[in-house]
Motif scaffolding. Structure first.
Motif, PDB file in Angstrom:
ATOM      1  N   UNK A   1       9.265 -10.099   1.305  1.00 58.06           N
ATOM      2  CA  UNK A   1      10.176 -10.167   2.391  1.00 58.06           C
ATOM      3  C   UNK A   1      11.188  -9.097   2.266  1.00 58.06           C
ATOM      4  N   UNK A   2      11.675  -8.627   1.138  1.00 59.60           N
ATOM      5  CA  UNK A   2      12.653  -7.701   0.956  1.00 59.60           C
ATOM      6  C   UNK A   2      12.276  -6.538   1.251  1.00 59.60           C
ATOM      7  N   UNK A   3      10.913  -6.005   0.845  1.00 56.70           N
ATOM      8  CA  UNK A   3      10.332  -4.763   1.174  1.00 56.70           C
ATOM      9  C   UNK A   3      10.215  -4.616   2.700  1.00 56.70           C
ATOM     10  N   UNK A   4       9.812  -5.924   3.538  1.00 59.33           N
ATOM     11  CA  UNK A   4       9.811  -5.748   4.778  1.00 59.33           C
ATOM     12  C   UNK A   4      10.982  -5.386   5.685  1.00 59.33           C
TER      13      UNK A   4
ATOM     14  N   UNK B   1      10.886   3.545  12.918  1.00 56.35           N
ATOM     15  CA  UNK B   1      10.843   5.063  12.481  1.00 56.35           C
ATOM     16  C   UNK B   1      10.167   5.341  11.503  1.00 56.35           C
ATOM     17  N   UNK B   2      10.319   4.541  10.254  1.00 56.81           N
ATOM     18  CA  UNK B   2       9.642   4.625   9.194  1.00 56.81           C
ATOM     19  C   UNK B   2       7.841   4.564   9.144  1.00 56.81           C
ATOM     20  N   UNK B   3       7.546   3.620  10.020  1.00 54.85           N
ATOM     21  CA  UNK B   3       6.144   3.360  10.377  1.00 54.85           C
ATOM     22  C   UNK B   3       5.590   4.623  11.094  1.00 54.85           C
TER      23      UNK B   3
ATOM     24  N   UNK C   1       8.089   0.996   3.657  1.00 58.83           N
ATOM     25  CA  UNK C   1       7.200   1.054   4.588  1.00 58.83           C
ATOM     26  C   UNK C   1       5.592   1.164   4.215  1.00 58.83           C
ATOM     27  N   UNK C   2       5.685   2.070   3.021  1.00 56.47           N
ATOM     28  CA  UNK C   2       4.232   2.291   2.482  1.00 56.47           C
ATOM     29  C   UNK C   2       3.780   1.136   1.854  1.00 56.47           C
ATOM     30  N   UNK C   3       4.696   0.525   1.056  1.00 55.39           N
ATOM     31  CA  UNK C   3       4.320  -0.676   0.258  1.00 55.39           C
ATOM     32  C   UNK C   3       3.865  -1.673   1.372  1.00 55.39           C
ATOM     33  N   UNK C   4       4.371  -2.077   2.375  1.00 52.89           N
ATOM     34  CA  UNK C   4       3.882  -2.928   3.583  1.00 52.89           C
ATOM     35  C   UNK C   4       2.281  -2.408   3.905  1.00 52.89           C
ATOM     36  N   UNK C   5       2.338  -1.167   4.223  1.00 53.34           N
ATOM     37  CA  UNK C   5       1.060  -0.699   4.519  1.00 53.34           C
ATOM     38  C   UNK C   5      -0.054  -1.088   3.426  1.00 53.34           C
ATOM     39  N   UNK C   6       0.236  -0.776   2.222  1.00 52.11           N
ATOM     40  CA  UNK C   6      -0.625  -1.276   1.053  1.00 52.11           C
ATOM     41  C   UNK C   6      -1.046  -2.664   1.234  1.00 52.11           C
TER      42      UNK C   6
END
Length: 363
Positions: free
Chosen positions: A103-106, A122-124, A336-341
């Motif tokens: 949740x914190x990463x999101x 913007x990050x995505x 954002x990269x962590x959420x993509x993974x």
């Protein structure tokens, strides 16, 4: 797990005092141990001993005190809540270390570099427009397809051949040995194998030594994109093939021999037996191995970092996340990269859980 209570026992004042004492002792042991370890006033060895003793005693006291608290309730309520007493702490710990950081990463993925202002998507947008990120996504897909595919395929072939060999145990041990090597250690080993010396110098890398001995010119194996990704994936395959071999070999031994013998009597070829009898019978194991290796390939960072540090077009999502978080210190893009993974991992995890549920693994 504790057995269900069949008869209600009257709760006495002694039981209540005992429960209160155990609960108070649990709180004191937990708090004092945490404060002592947090203060970090002892040397390394005493700190390690105290941490182990404190961790074990705290876990025992927590379960014991929760069970005493549950026994205060009537039998009907006790039988309902006692399973949650034993699974509850594990769920809370998993939630603390997995769910809350997610949740914190999101949340951070929608913020700027310093996590001070919202930039929303913007990050995505950066993930799918920046050239280096597109290269990373492409390389990750190559890792997923080639790393998983070759590991499972070679492991399956090795398992089938080993079943018919008189050196089965030795062959399986030899193939499984790389599993004992860390990813960084394997990277160091293969860095010497891929090493290149130019200008007529003596080759110390195995591949170039063989190539020069055959009259060829030394090659910079790790400097030529996109082929260098395949040389990195070869290290991953070397490590993961042993895992696939062990699991699939165990599955092959469970295939009914009488079914195979009946097919041979009917005149079926060995290839047809493999495709129509053996493969369908070990399908669940193949899927399990494939998804496990797929997750490892998706998160693979060590090999890329130790071999090329992401240079020469070898970046993957995991290495990009590390650089954004700890080198560039852009926590928004790193999150954002962590959420993509995570989004890439989630369908695989869901499929595994669905398969386990269909096979009544949790029933």
């Amino acid at each position: 797990m504790a057995e269900t209570r069949k008869l209600a026992a009257p709760v006495t004042g002694i039981d209540i005092v005992k429960t209160a004492g155990v609960v108070l002792c649990t709180v004191l042991v937990s708090a004092c141990g945490f404060m002592l370890l947090r203060a970090n006033v002892l040397s390394q060895i005493p700190t390690t001993i105290i941490a182990i003793m404190w961790g074990v005693s705290t876990v025992v006291l927590i379960f014991y005190s929760l069970n005493l608290l549950a026994q205060i309730f009537p039998t009907k309520i006790y039988n309902k809540i006692v399973p949650y007493i034993f699974i509850g702490p594990a769920v809370l710990i998993m939630g603390w270390y997995l769910f809350l950081p997610t949740l914190r990463s999101l949340f951070l993925s929608f913020m700027d570099k310093t996590s001070a202002h919202f930039v929303w998507f913007d990050n995505y947008a950066y993930l799918f427009t920046d050239r280096s990120m597109l290269v990373s996504i492409r390389n990750t897909l190559i890792w997923l397809v080639c790393g998983t595919g070759f590991s499972v395929l070679i492991g399956l072939v090795a398992a089938i051949l080993a079943e018919r060999s008189y050196i089965e145990k030795g062959a399986k041990t030899f193939i499984f040995l790389p599993m004992s090597i860390s990813l960084v250690g394997a990277g160091v080993i293969f860095k010497f194998m891929y090493a290149a010396k130019f200008g007529g110098a003596e080759q110390i890398g195995l591949l170039n030594a063989v190539l020069v001995a055959l009259g060829g010119e030394p090659q910079n194996w790790l400097g030529k994109a996109p082929w260098n990704n395949l040389f990195l994936i070869a290290i991953f395959v070397w490590l993961q093939t042993g895992f696939a071999l062990v699991v699939l070999s165990a599955a092959l031994k469970a295939v009914p021999e009488d079914m195979i013998e009946a097919a041979r009597i009917d005149g079926a070829s060995e290839f047809r037996i493999l495709m129509q009898i053996i493969i369908p019978n070990i399908r669940a194991s193949i899927i399990s191995v494939s998804t496990t290796i797929l997750l490892a390939a998706l998160k693979c960072f060590d090999i890329v970092y130790s071999m090329t540090n992401g240079m020469f077009g070898t970046e993957v999502l995991a290495s990009q996340q590390y650089k954004q978080m700890f080198t560039v210190q852009n926590y928004g893009r790193g999150s954002a990269i962590a959420i993509l993974i995570l989004l890439g991992v989630s369908p695989v995890i869901y499929y595994n859980l669905k398969e386990f549920r269909n096979r009544e693994a949790f029933k």
